[in-house]
Design a protein around this motif. Structure first.
Motif, PDB file in Angstrom:
ATOM      1  N   UNK A  67       0.948  -0.958  -0.334  1.00  0.00           N
ATOM      2  CA  UNK A  67      -0.421  -0.379  -0.104  1.00  0.00           C
ATOM      3  C   UNK A  67       1.000   1.171  -0.156  1.00  0.00           C
ATOM      4  N   UNK A  68       1.990   1.081   1.116  1.00  0.00           N
ATOM      5  CA  UNK A  68       2.855   1.883   0.933  1.00  0.00           C
ATOM      6  C   UNK A  68       3.310   2.614  -0.806  1.00  0.00           C
ATOM      7  N   UNK A  69       3.950   1.432  -1.273  1.00  0.00           N
ATOM      8  CA  UNK A  69       4.770   1.345  -1.983  1.00  0.00           C
ATOM      9  C   UNK A  69       3.811   2.155  -3.855  1.00  0.00           C
ATOM     10  N   UNK A  70       2.303   1.153  -3.906  1.00  0.00           N
ATOM     11  CA  UNK A  70       1.267   2.324  -4.658  1.00  0.00           C
ATOM     12  C   UNK A  70       1.208   3.755  -4.439  1.00  0.00           C
ATOM     13  N   UNK A  71       1.041   4.241  -3.498  1.00  0.00           N
ATOM     14  CA  UNK A  71       1.092   5.794  -2.931  1.00  0.00           C
ATOM     15  C   UNK A  71       2.288   6.627  -3.263  1.00  0.00           C
ATOM     16  N   UNK A  72       3.226   6.094  -3.399  1.00  0.00           N
ATOM     17  CA  UNK A  72       4.896   6.970  -3.053  1.00  0.00           C
ATOM     18  C   UNK A  72       4.862   6.746  -4.554  1.00  0.00           C
ATOM     19  N   UNK A  73       4.559   5.580  -5.826  1.00  0.00           N
ATOM     20  CA  UNK A  73       4.838   5.812  -7.346  1.00  0.00           C
ATOM     21  C   UNK A  73       3.383   6.937  -7.169  1.00  0.00           C
ATOM     22  N   UNK A  74       2.188   6.544  -7.177  1.00  0.00           N
ATOM     23  CA  UNK A  74       1.308   7.700  -7.419  1.00  0.00           C
ATOM     24  C   UNK A  74       1.793   9.324  -6.938  1.00  0.00           C
ATOM     25  N   UNK A  75       2.462   9.535  -5.835  1.00  0.00           N
ATOM     26  CA  UNK A  75       2.854  10.594  -5.909  1.00  0.00           C
ATOM     27  C   UNK A  75       4.102  10.959  -6.397  1.00  0.00           C
ATOM     28  N   UNK A  76       5.269   9.782  -6.730  1.00  0.00           N
ATOM     29  CA  UNK A  76       6.077  10.470  -7.909  1.00  0.00           C
ATOM     30  C   UNK A  76       5.626  11.123  -9.563  1.00  0.00           C
ATOM     31  N   UNK A  77       4.253  10.167  -9.598  1.00  0.00           N
ATOM     32  CA  UNK A  77       3.863  10.531 -10.872  1.00  0.00           C
ATOM     33  C   UNK A  77       3.724  11.799 -10.875  1.00  0.00           C
ATOM     34  N   UNK A  78       2.863  12.375  -9.470  1.00  0.00           N
ATOM     35  CA  UNK A  78       2.295  13.681  -9.918  1.00  0.00           C
ATOM     36  C   UNK A  78       3.995  14.465  -9.964  1.00  0.00           C
ATOM     37  N   UNK A  79       4.970  14.133  -9.445  1.00  0.00           N
ATOM     38  CA  UNK A  79       6.075  15.083  -8.894  1.00  0.00           C
ATOM     39  C   UNK A  79       6.921  15.118 -10.317  1.00  0.00           C
ATOM     40  N   UNK A  80       6.548  13.636 -11.259  1.00  0.00           N
ATOM     41  CA  UNK A  80       7.395  14.116 -12.691  1.00  0.00           C
ATOM     42  C   UNK A  80       6.075  15.222 -13.620  1.00  0.00           C
ATOM     43  N   UNK A  81       5.043  14.904 -13.744  1.00  0.00           N
ATOM     44  CA  UNK A  81       4.216  15.892 -14.211  1.00  0.00           C
ATOM     45  C   UNK A  81       3.935  17.418 -14.195  1.00  0.00           C
ATOM     46  N   UNK A  82       4.748  17.481 -12.911  1.00  0.00           N
ATOM     47  CA  UNK A  82       5.047  19.092 -12.175  1.00  0.00           C
ATOM     48  C   UNK A  82       5.858  19.621 -12.618  1.00  0.00           C
ATOM     49  N   UNK A  83       6.877  18.614 -12.721  1.00  0.00           N
ATOM     50  CA  UNK A  83       8.100  18.720 -13.515  1.00  0.00           C
ATOM     51  C   UNK A  83       8.449  19.221 -14.673  1.00  0.00           C
ATOM     52  N   UNK A  84       7.356  18.846 -15.502  1.00  0.00           N
ATOM     53  CA  UNK A  84       7.612  18.871 -16.558  1.00  0.00           C
ATOM     54  C   UNK A  84       6.765  19.904 -17.491  1.00  0.00           C
ATOM     55  N   UNK A  85       5.667  20.257 -16.168  1.00  0.00           N
ATOM     56  CA  UNK A  85       4.634  21.312 -16.405  1.00  0.00           C
ATOM     57  C   UNK A  85       5.363  22.773 -16.869  1.00  0.00           C
ATOM     58  N   UNK A  86       6.494  22.123 -15.499  1.00  0.00           N
ATOM     59  CA  UNK A  86       7.157  23.537 -15.061  1.00  0.00           C
ATOM     60  C   UNK A  86       8.173  23.728 -15.647  1.00  0.00           C
ATOM     61  N   UNK A  87       8.897  23.128 -16.570  1.00  0.00           N
ATOM     62  CA  UNK A  87       9.462  23.299 -17.961  1.00  0.00           C
ATOM     63  C   UNK A  87       9.587  23.546 -18.959  1.00  0.00           C
ATOM     64  N   UNK A  88       7.664  22.946 -19.251  1.00  0.00           N
ATOM     65  CA  UNK A  88       7.315  24.022 -20.362  1.00  0.00           C
ATOM     66  C   UNK A  88       6.793  25.109 -20.480  1.00  0.00           C
ATOM     67  N   UNK A  89       6.521  25.685 -19.343  1.00  0.00           N
ATOM     68  CA  UNK A  89       6.473  27.350 -18.670  1.00  0.00           C
ATOM     69  C   UNK A  89       7.618  27.838 -19.181  1.00  0.00           C
ATOM     70  N   UNK A  90       8.284  27.667 -18.613  1.00  0.00           N
ATOM     71  CA  UNK A  90       9.932  28.383 -18.311  1.00  0.00           C
ATOM     72  C   UNK A  90      10.240  28.600 -19.639  1.00  0.00           C
TER      73      UNK A  90
END
Length: 61
Positions: A22-45
């Protein structure tokens, strides 16, 4: 017939494995959100850089 003494003070291996899963599934979902956030931030930059360079050249978008 023997009476078995039940010791319920600890946790079983199955409970540990399920909780880690359960902890691994939660961590993977948060990691996916961080990757999407970084991509969006790079596009905005890059958009901000393009906007800045077009303003320096006197161009309008």
């Amino acid at each position: 017939m023997k009476k078995y003494i039940q010791n319920e003070n600890g946790i079983t291996l199955l409970e540990v494995v399920i909780s880690l899963l359960i902890i691994t599934i939660i961590f993977i979902s948060f990691f996916g959100m961080f990757v999407q956030s970084k991509k969006a931030n790079n596009n905005a930059g890059s958009f901000a850089c393009n906007l800045s360079s077009s303003n320096r050249n006197g161009n309008r978008l």
